[in-house]
Structures are given as C-alpha cells and as structure tokens.
Design an enzyme around this catalytic site. Structure first.
Site, PDB file in Angstrom:
ATOM      1  N   GLY A   1      38.622  12.229 -36.505  1.00  0.00           N
ATOM      2  CA  GLY A   1      39.997  12.700 -36.627  1.00  0.00           C
ATOM      3  C   GLY A   1      40.763  12.524 -35.342  1.00  0.00           C
TER       4      GLY A   1
ATOM      5  N   ASP B   1      25.148  17.289 -30.950  1.00  0.00           N
ATOM      6  CA  ASP B   1      25.834  16.048 -30.590  1.00  0.00           C
ATOM      7  C   ASP B   1      26.180  16.063 -29.101  1.00  0.00           C
ATOM      8  OD1 ASP B   1      26.903  13.525 -31.015  1.00  0.00           O
ATOM      9  OD2 ASP B   1      28.866  14.274 -31.603  1.00  0.00           O
TER      10      ASP B   1
ATOM     11  N   GLY C   1      39.368   9.755 -32.751  1.00  0.00           N
ATOM     12  CA  GLY C   1      38.000   9.264 -32.876  1.00  0.00           C
ATOM     13  C   GLY C   1      37.630   9.124 -34.328  1.00  0.00           C
TER      14      GLY C   1
END
Length: 543
Positions: free
Chosen positions: A23, A138, A20
């Site tokens: 990383g 997130d 992604g």
C-alpha cells in the site's frame, strides 16, 4: 487519491511519503489531538483474505502494549475506511529518520560500535514485543528507522508491528502455494521459507542477517533469483563474518553465526541475550561536561515521591536512566546500579505498569546487580518475589522467567541456602530441556550446579549420581579437556569422598591431576588445588 481525504473522521492525509507492495504511507495530521502522524493504507486486495486482515487487527491491538518503548514506532490506531476502495489503515507515530536500508546503501559496512548499537536497540524493541507475546515476522532494514542524532548516537525504531503480521502471512501463503516471493528474501528465516510457524527465534534470525550485513557490507546469502536465496537460507552456511572482515572479534562473529543457525533452538534464547552479548562492542559514551537533565524528582527519592510526581517521568527519559544503570552494572559498579534501579522501580511501575516488560526486566536487573554486589540474601528475596509475577505474566518457560529462576538458584547457593538452590536447579532442568534441547549450554551448566548444590545440601551420594551422568555428556559435547568437564570431574571426585568412598575419590583425583599437569603444568594454581584434594583423600585411606 485526493490529498484532503480524511480517514475515520480524524486523520487528514497531507502528502505521500512512499509506496510499497502492501500500500501507501502518508504524512497526515490527527485533527482530534492536533499531532502529526504517519498513516499506512493497506488494500485488502493486496492482502488476499479477510482472515489475514482480521489477524492484522488482532496483532494491532496487541501492539498497543508497546507504546512508550523507545525503540518501537508507536501504533496509535487502526481502522477500516469503506469509501474509496475499502482501505484498511494504520496510524503510527511520525518518525523523522531514514530506513536502515538507506543507511546501509550509503555507508556500506558500519563501524563495529555503530553496528552493535543499532542492532542492540532493535533487540531491545523486539525483546519487549516478544515478552508481550508479539512476533514481528518481517524484520528487515526497511522496517528499521534510524534517527541520526548529533555525536553519532543514533536512535533506532522498529516499524510495522502488527502490519508485518499481515505482510508475512500473505508472503508465506504465496510462497507455499505458488513459489512466488513477495519482497526481499534476504532476511527470511528457514522456518518462514518453509511456510512454518514463526516465533521469536525467527525474528532473531532476521536480525542476525541484518547484523551480518552491517558488519560485512553484504547479506549472508546472495543469488540471481529469489528462490535460490531461499534455498540457501534452508541449506547453506554463510561464511563467518570475521572471514570477510578480520577486525570483527571472534565472539561477535560467533554471535552472528548463532543467530543464523538453521534450527530455531540453536539460536540465542532471547533478544535480551543478543543485547547482553552485544554490550561489550557498544561505543564508549563520553562523560558529559554539563549536568544531564534528570527526572523530577531527582535521585534519591522515596516511593511516596514517585507516586506523587510520576507525571514528570517521561517514558523515554525514564528508559535512558534505566539504560544508564545497566551500563554501570556492565562496568562492574553493581552496588550503585542496584541502588539506582531500586530507586527507579516505583517510577517504572507508575509510568508503564507493574506487568510491563520493561518494569519486570528492570526488577530482574536490580536483583541481579544486588547479587553481584555480594548481597545474595537480598537478591534471593528479590528474585523470589519477581518469579511470582513472571510466572503469572509469562509462564515458567519464558526467557525472562527462566533467567530469573537460574539467578535465584545461583544466589541461593551463594547465600548458603543449598537446599533452595538444589530444588530450583532441579525444577529448572526439565524446562530448559524443553526450550533448548538436552545438549544446550544452559542445560549442561544447570546440571553441573545441580550436582554441586545437591552435594552441598547434604546428599553427596545423589550428587555423585548426577555428576556421573553429566561427565560423559560434557566429554561428548564440550571435550574431555574443556574447563567445564574438568570442573564436573572435580565435583564428582569430591562427593565420592564425602559419600564414604575415599578410594574411588583418590582414583578420580589421580586421573584428574594427570590431566591438569598435561594441560596446565606442574606449577599452575589449578594443578596445585587438585593435588591438595588428592592428598586430603589419601590421608582418609591411611589406617
């Protein structure tokens, strides 16, 4: 990257699972403990600053507190590998499942029960994190892993605690400086869009956006450009979920709308509240035809048994038993639920520790179920002891502490200790105002009970003052005909009489009776009750 690379002298990378913006994720083996793990590689160049990397390290240390929670992917380790690109890495539990994003893509809108169950589990994991002072920042379908099991009883696990702090911090910085969006904006809270401070309410907003999508098949906001979606998070109100899918119950649609409120203080007060409000929609679990394996020792057992045999208390199985007790309470079996939780508490302390969020939450539920079973004095003792620990661990304004203070007050009143109830409600009101604002439902409810308990403790004149100030606020915020407004007016009239002002009590009861007749009719039990009080105070006026 060579597949036989070893990080930190122990984590051998075997195969790449995905990649992604931040990383790569690798399947690996921990050669020290001989167990499979997942390793996430994060390149500092993608992070943008050593300060954010340091923040990730701090959050990763905090995240270690969540080990053992059934809805959190365990973060085993983190480190820094200076060879081959100066990589920061995180070592996590390897979960055999699919991200929720894939489940959504494949299935579209989910059955209401399955959607509620998945989000309830996410709320459980987030609640444990929030209680430990950790904010995910997130929350999105790609960070929720679904382990699909037989009979449709999925297990959901939250990924990337700690790592999410690094991602979100970089994302906020890039949006603020350049207007560039990293990743998807579909689940970002308004305060995160602005680049402001994100706390537990921001996680609940993101979870609300996910629940909206699970129920309706689409996110609350869509747009052809990311910045357009971000502006919608700031300024637009999504269509009610029930308008897109009529079979969604009104109360569930209202929960979604509240989770998506623009102002953090207008959202549910905690992940635990979200969980509680989802509980009516969870799928019914059939009674197993064969005995379910239990912990050893089996119930009942003594505290000494628990101390001697706590090695047998597997954390996941232990939480299953706690959840089963919670379900009994939800079904109204309060006495049985309290007894089961009371028996499980020594194992929770031994397995998780006395200050772990799940241990403290189970103590609150035990005291709550005890009170609901009618043993209010024992509930008061339980909440009083619990509050000492909650204040020490969380502070007085944490959602768990506020809930325990409220239940202490209500049980004290029902036990006849009106002075303790009045004092506790009085101390609670200013903290609730700080947390939720003066017009929140919890503030209004607590003010109502404060007036009642003050009157019952022997100070009816002070009760009249409190209720006279409350009635206009309830009329403005809830409406003149709302049940809570009428109830406050009833208390106000009663304590006018008890404070030596029977003529004023009669005038208030006459007006209240007219409203009850208009709303409920002459023969309604509530109307008859008000008429009885009116006649009582009229008799006090007779010579």
């Amino acid at each position: 990257m060579p597949e036989e690379r070893v990080l930190g002298g122990r984590y051998r990378l075997l195969s790449k699972l995905g990649a992604g913006g931040m990383g790569q994720v690798w399947r690996a083996v921990d050669e020290l403990l001989d167990r499979p793990v997942a390793v996430k590689l994060i390149r500092p160049a993608r992070v943008g600053s050593t300060e954010i990397t340091a923040r990730f390290r701090r959050e990763a240390r905090l995240t270690a507190r969540l080990a053992g929670h059934p809805n959190v992917v365990i973060l085993h380790d983190f480190g820094h590998d200076p060879d081959g690109g100066d990589v920061v890495f995180a070592v996590m539990e390897l979960v055999q499942g699919r991200p929720l994003s894939a489940v959504i893509k494949e299935n579209g809108p989910l059955p209401l029960g399955r959607a509620a169950a998945l989000v309830s589990q996410a709320a459980s994991g987030l609640g444990a994190a929030h209680a430990s002072g950790i904010v995910h920042r997130d929350v999105k379908p790609g960070n929720l892993m679904v382990v699909e099991e037989e009979l449709g009883e999925d297990t959901l696990k939250i990924l990337d605690f700690g790592i999410a702090a690094l991602t979100a911090a970089n994302q906020n910085d890039r949006i603020t400086r350049t207007g560039q969006v990293i990743g998807t904006p579909l689940y970002m809270s308004p305060e995160q869009v602005r680049g402001g401070r994100v706390d537990h309410a921001g996680d609940l907003y993101s979870l609300g956006a996910i629940l909206y999508q699970l129920l309706t098949g689409e996110p609350p906001f869509r747009g052809d450009r990311p910045l357009k979606v971000l502006r919608m998070h700031l300024h637009d109100v999504p269509r009610p979920a029930a308008a897109l899918r009529p079979e969604i119950p009104t109360s569930l649609s209202e929960l979604v709308a509240q989770m998506l409120a623009k102002r953090p203080e207008d959202r549910p007060s905690s992940a635990e509240e979200v969980r509680d409000r989802l509980s009516p929609y969870l799928p019914h679990r059939p009674t197993p035809t064969a005995p379910v394996p239990r912990l050893t020792p089996t119930l009942p057992y003594t505290q000494e048994d628990a101390k001697d045999r706590n090695a047998d208390a597997h954390p996941i199985r232990l939480m299953e038993l706690v959840e089963a007790a919670r379900e009994r309470a939800d079904a109204g079996e309060y006495r049985a639920a309290a007894e089961e939780l009371r028996t499980l508490l020594p194992l929770l302390r031994a397995s998780f520790g006395p200050d772990h969020p799940d241990t403290l939450r189970a103590r609150r539920r035990e005291a709550y179920a005890t009170g609901k079973s009618g043993d209010h004095s024992r509930a008061v003792a339980g909440f009083s002891t619990l509050l000492t620990d909650l204040n020490r661990v969380y502070g007085p304004r944490h959602p768990e502490t506020l809930a325990a203070r409220y239940y202490l007050a209500t049980n004290a009143g029902r036990a006849g200790d009106h002075a303790l109830a009045a004092r506790t409600h009085g101390e609670l009101v200013p903290d609730l105002i700080v947390v939720g604002g003066p017009d929140s439902t919890k503030v209004l409810t607590t003010r109502l009970y404060l007036g009642f308990e003050v009157g019952e403790s022997g100070d009816p004149a002070r009760a009249v003052e409190l209720l006279s100030a409350l009635v206009p606020d309830l009329t403005r915020l809830r409406g003149a005909d709302a049940a809570v407004t009428l109830r406050a007016r009833h208390y106000q009239a009663a304590y006018l009489g008890h404070s030596g002002r029977p003529q004023e009590a009669v005038r208030h009861y006459e007006a209240l009776l007219a409203d009850h007749i208009r709303l409920h009719g002459e023969e309604a039990s509530s109307t008859q009750g008000i008429r009885s009080h009116l006649e009582r105070w009229r008799s006090h006026m007779e010579p």
